[in-house]
Design a protein around this motif. Structure first.
Motif, PDB file in Angstrom:
ATOM      1  N   SER A 165       0.832  -1.212   0.000  1.00  0.00           N
ATOM      2  CA  SER A 165       0.000   0.000   0.000  1.00  0.00           C
ATOM      3  C   SER A 165       0.862   1.256   0.000  1.00  0.00           C
ATOM      4  CB  SER A 165      -0.933   0.028   1.216  1.00  0.00           C
ATOM      5  OG  SER A 165      -1.851  -1.027   1.158  1.00  0.00           O
ATOM      6  N   GLY A 166       1.909   1.247   0.809  1.00  0.00           N
ATOM      7  CA  GLY A 166       2.824   2.386   0.852  1.00  0.00           C
ATOM      8  C   GLY A 166       3.535   2.594  -0.472  1.00  0.00           C
ATOM      9  N   SER A 167       3.875   1.495  -1.143  1.00  0.00           N
ATOM     10  CA  SER A 167       4.542   1.610  -2.443  1.00  0.00           C
ATOM     11  C   SER A 167       3.621   2.272  -3.457  1.00  0.00           C
ATOM     12  CB  SER A 167       5.005   0.248  -2.949  1.00  0.00           C
ATOM     13  OG  SER A 167       3.936  -0.569  -3.368  1.00  0.00           O
ATOM     14  N   LEU A 168       2.346   1.908  -3.439  1.00  0.00           N
ATOM     15  CA  LEU A 168       1.390   2.500  -4.368  1.00  0.00           C
ATOM     16  C   LEU A 168       1.249   3.996  -4.123  1.00  0.00           C
ATOM     17  CD1 LEU A 168      -0.546   2.094  -6.717  1.00  0.00           C
ATOM     18  CD2 LEU A 168      -2.326   1.552  -5.033  1.00  0.00           C
ATOM     19  N   VAL A 169       1.243   4.411  -2.860  1.00  0.00           N
ATOM     20  CA  VAL A 169       1.166   5.837  -2.532  1.00  0.00           C
ATOM     21  C   VAL A 169       2.352   6.570  -3.165  1.00  0.00           C
ATOM     22  CG1 VAL A 169       1.356   7.510  -0.639  1.00  0.00           C
ATOM     23  CG2 VAL A 169      -0.176   5.543  -0.422  1.00  0.00           C
ATOM     24  N   GLU A 170       3.542   5.987  -3.060  1.00  0.00           N
ATOM     25  CA  GLU A 170       4.739   6.627  -3.631  1.00  0.00           C
ATOM     26  C   GLU A 170       4.685   6.657  -5.158  1.00  0.00           C
ATOM     27  OE1 GLU A 170       7.140   8.359  -2.106  1.00  0.00           O
ATOM     28  OE2 GLU A 170       6.106   7.995  -0.207  1.00  0.00           O
ATOM     29  N   PHE A 171       4.228   5.572  -5.789  1.00  0.00           N
ATOM     30  CA  PHE A 171       4.136   5.554  -7.245  1.00  0.00           C
ATOM     31  C   PHE A 171       3.120   6.581  -7.742  1.00  0.00           C
ATOM     32  CE2 PHE A 171       5.423   0.874  -6.772  1.00  0.00           C
ATOM     33  CZ  PHE A 171       6.772   1.181  -6.865  1.00  0.00           C
ATOM     34  N   ASP A 172       1.996   6.682  -7.039  1.00  0.00           N
ATOM     35  CA  ASP A 172       0.994   7.689  -7.410  1.00  0.00           C
ATOM     36  C   ASP A 172       1.534   9.101  -7.214  1.00  0.00           C
ATOM     37  OD1 ASP A 172      -0.786   5.729  -8.197  1.00  0.00           O
ATOM     38  OD2 ASP A 172      -1.967   5.796  -6.346  1.00  0.00           O
ATOM     39  N   LYS A 173       2.332   9.279  -6.169  1.00  0.00           N
ATOM     40  CA  LYS A 173       2.957  10.581  -5.924  1.00  0.00           C
ATOM     41  C   LYS A 173       3.901  10.926  -7.073  1.00  0.00           C
ATOM     42  CE  LYS A 173       4.371  11.367  -1.772  1.00  0.00           C
ATOM     43  NZ  LYS A 173       5.176  11.303  -0.524  1.00  0.00           N
ATOM     44  N   ALA A 174       4.645   9.932  -7.560  1.00  0.00           N
ATOM     45  CA  ALA A 174       5.566  10.153  -8.677  1.00  0.00           C
ATOM     46  C   ALA A 174       4.814  10.618  -9.918  1.00  0.00           C
ATOM     47  CB  ALA A 174       6.350   8.875  -8.978  1.00  0.00           C
ATOM     48  N   ILE A 175       3.658  10.008 -10.184  1.00  0.00           N
ATOM     49  CA  ILE A 175       2.854  10.399 -11.343  1.00  0.00           C
ATOM     50  C   ILE A 175       2.305  11.809 -11.155  1.00  0.00           C
ATOM     51  CG2 ILE A 175       0.725   9.916 -12.624  1.00  0.00           C
ATOM     52  CD1 ILE A 175       1.296   6.909 -12.036  1.00  0.00           C
ATOM     53  N   GLN A 176       1.895  12.134  -9.947  1.00  0.00           N
ATOM     54  CA  GLN A 176       1.390  13.478  -9.663  1.00  0.00           C
ATOM     55  C   GLN A 176       2.499  14.516  -9.882  1.00  0.00           C
ATOM     56  OE1 GLN A 176       0.063  13.997  -5.640  1.00  0.00           O
ATOM     57  NE2 GLN A 176      -1.067  15.868  -6.122  1.00  0.00           N
ATOM     58  N   LEU A 177       3.709  14.202  -9.447  1.00  0.00           N
ATOM     59  CA  LEU A 177       4.833  15.128  -9.601  1.00  0.00           C
ATOM     60  C   LEU A 177       5.288  15.248 -11.054  1.00  0.00           C
ATOM     61  CD1 LEU A 177       6.903  14.005  -6.489  1.00  0.00           C
ATOM     62  CD2 LEU A 177       5.915  16.284  -6.844  1.00  0.00           C
ATOM     63  N   ASP A 178       5.283  14.139 -11.769  1.00  0.00           N
ATOM     64  CA  ASP A 178       5.760  14.110 -13.155  1.00  0.00           C
ATOM     65  C   ASP A 178       4.943  13.092 -13.944  1.00  0.00           C
ATOM     66  OD1 ASP A 178       7.140  14.195 -15.540  1.00  0.00           O
ATOM     67  OD2 ASP A 178       9.031  13.469 -14.720  1.00  0.00           O
ATOM     68  N   PRO A 179       3.856  13.536 -14.578  1.00  0.00           N
ATOM     69  CA  PRO A 179       2.966  12.616 -15.297  1.00  0.00           C
ATOM     70  C   PRO A 179       3.653  11.756 -16.356  1.00  0.00           C
ATOM     71  CG  PRO A 179       1.950  14.770 -15.080  1.00  0.00           C
ATOM     72  CD  PRO A 179       3.370  14.910 -14.605  1.00  0.00           C
ATOM     73  N   ARG A 180       4.818  12.170 -16.848  1.00  0.00           N
ATOM     74  CA  ARG A 180       5.543  11.364 -17.838  1.00  0.00           C
ATOM     75  C   ARG A 180       5.926  10.003 -17.287  1.00  0.00           C
ATOM     76  NH1 ARG A 180      10.254  15.574 -18.971  1.00  0.00           N
ATOM     77  NH2 ARG A 180      10.125  15.497 -16.716  1.00  0.00           N
ATOM     78  N   GLN A 181       6.028   9.886 -15.978  1.00  0.00           N
ATOM     79  CA  GLN A 181       6.469   8.636 -15.358  1.00  0.00           C
ATOM     80  C   GLN A 181       5.456   7.510 -15.504  1.00  0.00           C
ATOM     81  OE1 GLN A 181       9.512   8.167 -14.284  1.00  0.00           O
ATOM     82  NE2 GLN A 181      10.042  10.302 -14.638  1.00  0.00           N
ATOM     83  N   LYS A 182       4.185   7.842 -15.683  1.00  0.00           N
ATOM     84  CA  LYS A 182       3.139   6.797 -15.724  1.00  0.00           C
ATOM     85  C   LYS A 182       3.402   5.766 -16.814  1.00  0.00           C
ATOM     86  CE  LYS A 182      -1.673   5.721 -15.626  1.00  0.00           C
ATOM     87  NZ  LYS A 182      -3.035   6.156 -15.544  1.00  0.00           N
ATOM     88  N   ALA A 183       3.955   6.203 -17.920  1.00  0.00           N
ATOM     89  CA  ALA A 183       4.197   5.290 -19.037  1.00  0.00           C
ATOM     90  C   ALA A 183       5.246   4.233 -18.717  1.00  0.00           C
ATOM     91  CB  ALA A 183       4.621   6.082 -20.271  1.00  0.00           C
ATOM     92  N   TYR A 184       5.987   4.410 -17.640  1.00  0.00           N
ATOM     93  CA  TYR A 184       7.085   3.504 -17.335  1.00  0.00           C
ATOM     94  C   TYR A 184       6.938   2.845 -15.971  1.00  0.00           C
ATOM     95  CZ  TYR A 184       8.714   6.329 -21.137  1.00  0.00           C
ATOM     96  OH  TYR A 184       8.786   6.975 -22.343  1.00  0.00           O
TER      97      TYR A 184
END
Length: 171
Positions: A88-107
Protein backbone atom coordinates in the motif's frame (compact mmCIF):
# COMPACT_ATOMS: atom_id res chain seq x y z
CA UNK A 1 30.08 -21.59 -26.16
CA UNK A 2 30.45 -18.97 -23.47
CA UNK A 3 28.75 -19.43 -20.11
CA UNK A 4 27.11 -16.07 -20.71
CA UNK A 5 23.87 -15.66 -22.58
CA UNK A 6 23.21 -12.58 -24.69
CA UNK A 7 19.57 -11.55 -24.59
CA UNK A 8 18.39 -8.88 -26.98
CA UNK A 9 14.98 -7.26 -27.24
CA UNK A 10 14.07 -4.50 -29.68
CA UNK A 11 13.63 -1.90 -26.97
CA UNK A 12 15.66 -3.43 -24.17
CA UNK A 13 19.41 -3.39 -23.65
CA UNK A 14 21.49 -6.35 -24.64
CA UNK A 15 22.32 -8.01 -21.36
CA UNK A 16 24.96 -10.57 -20.55
CA UNK A 17 23.73 -12.61 -17.62
CA UNK A 18 25.76 -15.20 -15.84
CA UNK A 19 23.48 -17.92 -14.44
CA UNK A 20 25.72 -18.08 -11.37
CA UNK A 21 25.19 -14.35 -10.73
CA UNK A 22 21.41 -14.39 -11.07
CA UNK A 23 19.50 -14.39 -7.82
CA UNK A 24 15.73 -14.01 -7.80
CA UNK A 25 15.97 -11.63 -4.86
CA UNK A 26 18.48 -9.32 -6.53
CA UNK A 27 17.34 -5.91 -7.67
CA UNK A 28 18.25 -4.52 -10.09
CA UNK A 29 19.38 -7.30 -12.43
CA UNK A 30 23.05 -8.10 -12.08
CA UNK A 31 24.88 -7.34 -15.30
CA UNK A 32 28.13 -8.89 -16.41
CA UNK A 33 30.76 -6.83 -18.19
CA UNK A 34 32.80 -9.87 -19.27
CA UNK A 35 32.23 -9.16 -22.96
CA UNK A 36 33.89 -5.89 -24.04
CA UNK A 37 31.93 -3.10 -25.66
CA UNK A 38 32.45 -3.13 -29.42
CA UNK A 39 30.74 -2.13 -32.63
CA UNK A 40 29.44 -5.68 -32.99
CA UNK A 41 28.01 -5.57 -29.44
CA UNK A 42 26.83 -1.98 -29.00
CA UNK A 43 25.29 -0.75 -25.79
CA UNK A 44 21.55 -0.47 -26.33
CA UNK A 45 19.37 1.63 -24.06
CA UNK A 46 15.64 1.18 -23.73
CA UNK A 47 13.12 3.95 -23.86
CA UNK A 48 12.12 2.82 -20.37
CA UNK A 49 15.56 3.71 -19.06
CA UNK A 50 16.71 6.36 -21.49
CA UNK A 51 13.76 8.77 -21.79
CA UNK A 52 12.90 9.20 -18.11
CA UNK A 53 16.58 9.47 -17.21
CA UNK A 54 17.38 12.01 -19.89
CA UNK A 55 14.25 14.06 -19.20
CA UNK A 56 15.09 14.05 -15.49
CA UNK A 57 18.68 15.08 -16.13
CA UNK A 58 17.59 17.80 -18.57
CA UNK A 59 15.06 19.15 -16.10
CA UNK A 60 17.65 19.16 -13.32
CA UNK A 61 20.18 21.00 -15.48
CA UNK A 62 17.73 23.58 -16.80
CA UNK A 63 15.72 23.94 -13.63
CA UNK A 64 12.63 23.47 -15.78
CA UNK A 65 10.98 20.81 -13.67
CA UNK A 66 12.23 20.14 -10.17
CA UNK A 67 9.35 17.70 -9.81
CA UNK A 68 11.06 15.17 -12.09
CA UNK A 69 13.81 14.60 -9.53
CA UNK A 70 11.28 14.29 -6.72
CA UNK A 71 9.25 11.86 -8.85
CA UNK A 72 12.28 9.62 -9.35
CA UNK A 73 12.92 9.66 -5.60
CA UNK A 74 9.27 8.70 -4.99
CA UNK A 75 9.67 5.77 -7.39
CA UNK A 76 12.75 4.59 -5.50
CA UNK A 77 10.89 4.87 -2.20
CA UNK A 78 7.98 2.95 -3.70
CA UNK A 79 10.26 0.16 -4.89
CA UNK A 80 11.89 -0.02 -1.48
CA UNK A 81 8.54 -0.14 0.31
CA UNK A 82 7.34 -2.90 -2.04
CA UNK A 83 10.42 -5.02 -1.29
CA UNK A 84 9.77 -4.48 2.43
CA UNK A 85 6.22 -5.78 2.03
CA UNK A 86 4.46 -2.40 2.32
CA UNK A 87 2.53 -2.71 -0.93
CA UNK A 88 0.00 0.00 0.00
CA UNK A 89 2.82 2.39 0.85
CA UNK A 90 4.54 1.61 -2.44
CA UNK A 91 1.39 2.50 -4.37
CA UNK A 92 1.17 5.84 -2.53
CA UNK A 93 4.74 6.63 -3.63
CA UNK A 94 4.14 5.55 -7.25
CA UNK A 95 0.99 7.69 -7.41
CA UNK A 96 2.96 10.58 -5.92
CA UNK A 97 5.57 10.15 -8.68
CA UNK A 98 2.85 10.40 -11.34
CA UNK A 99 1.39 13.48 -9.66
CA UNK A 100 4.83 15.13 -9.60
CA UNK A 101 5.76 14.11 -13.16
CA UNK A 102 2.97 12.62 -15.30
CA UNK A 103 5.54 11.36 -17.84
CA UNK A 104 6.47 8.64 -15.36
CA UNK A 105 3.14 6.80 -15.72
CA UNK A 106 4.20 5.29 -19.04
CA UNK A 107 7.08 3.50 -17.33
CA UNK A 108 5.66 2.57 -13.92
CA UNK A 109 5.21 -1.17 -14.32
CA UNK A 110 6.11 -1.33 -10.61
CA UNK A 111 2.80 0.44 -9.90
CA UNK A 112 1.02 -2.32 -11.81
CA UNK A 113 2.61 -4.94 -9.56
CA UNK A 114 1.46 -3.07 -6.47
CA UNK A 115 -2.07 -2.85 -7.88
CA UNK A 116 -2.04 -6.58 -8.64
CA UNK A 117 -0.98 -7.50 -5.10
CA UNK A 118 -3.64 -5.17 -3.69
CA UNK A 119 -6.27 -7.08 -5.75
CA UNK A 120 -6.96 -3.96 -7.82
CA UNK A 121 -6.85 -5.97 -11.01
CA UNK A 122 -8.70 -3.57 -13.31
CA UNK A 123 -6.34 -0.71 -12.48
CA UNK A 124 -3.36 -3.08 -12.69
CA UNK A 125 -4.38 -4.26 -16.17
CA UNK A 126 -4.83 -0.62 -17.22
CA UNK A 127 -1.33 0.25 -15.94
CA UNK A 128 0.25 -2.68 -17.77
CA UNK A 129 -1.67 -1.92 -20.98
CA UNK A 130 -0.51 1.70 -20.79
CA UNK A 131 3.08 0.53 -20.36
CA UNK A 132 2.85 -1.90 -23.28
CA UNK A 133 1.38 0.88 -25.45
CA UNK A 134 4.57 2.85 -24.79
CA UNK A 135 6.85 -0.18 -25.07
CA UNK A 136 5.14 -2.80 -27.27
CA UNK A 137 7.99 -5.32 -27.04
CA UNK A 138 7.79 -5.73 -23.29
CA UNK A 139 6.82 -9.32 -22.59
CA UNK A 140 6.63 -9.07 -18.80
CA UNK A 141 3.95 -6.38 -18.80
CA UNK A 142 1.86 -8.46 -21.22
CA UNK A 143 2.03 -11.41 -18.83
CA UNK A 144 1.12 -9.28 -15.79
CA UNK A 145 -1.78 -7.75 -17.73
CA UNK A 146 -2.95 -11.29 -18.52
CA UNK A 147 -2.75 -12.24 -14.83
CA UNK A 148 -4.83 -9.20 -13.85
CA UNK A 149 -7.43 -9.87 -16.53
CA UNK A 150 -7.59 -13.57 -15.68
CA UNK A 151 -8.70 -12.51 -12.19
CA UNK A 152 -11.34 -10.22 -13.69
CA UNK A 153 -12.66 -12.19 -16.67
CA UNK A 154 -11.34 -15.72 -16.34
CA UNK A 155 -8.47 -17.37 -18.15
CA UNK A 156 -10.27 -17.92 -21.48
CA UNK A 157 -11.31 -14.28 -21.86
CA UNK A 158 -7.91 -13.05 -20.66
CA UNK A 159 -6.30 -15.26 -23.30
CA UNK A 160 -8.45 -13.58 -25.99
CA UNK A 161 -7.41 -10.15 -24.71
CA UNK A 162 -3.72 -11.07 -24.39
CA UNK A 163 -1.30 -8.34 -25.46
CA UNK A 164 1.11 -9.73 -28.01
CA UNK A 165 4.66 -8.60 -27.42
CA UNK A 166 7.45 -9.49 -29.76
CA UNK A 167 10.84 -10.35 -28.38
CA UNK A 168 14.01 -11.67 -29.92
CA UNK A 169 16.32 -13.89 -27.93
CA UNK A 170 19.81 -14.73 -29.13
CA UNK A 171 21.71 -17.59 -27.54
Amino acid sequence: MSSFMSISHNLKPSILVSPSLHHSSSFPILLSSKQPFSLTHPLNLTRRIFLPSVSGIWDALTGANNNAREALLAIRRGMSLFRQGDVSGSLVEFDKAIQLDPRQKAYLWQRGLSLYYLNRFEEGAEQFRFDVAQNPNDTEESIWCFLCEAQLYGVDEARKRFLEASSCFYF
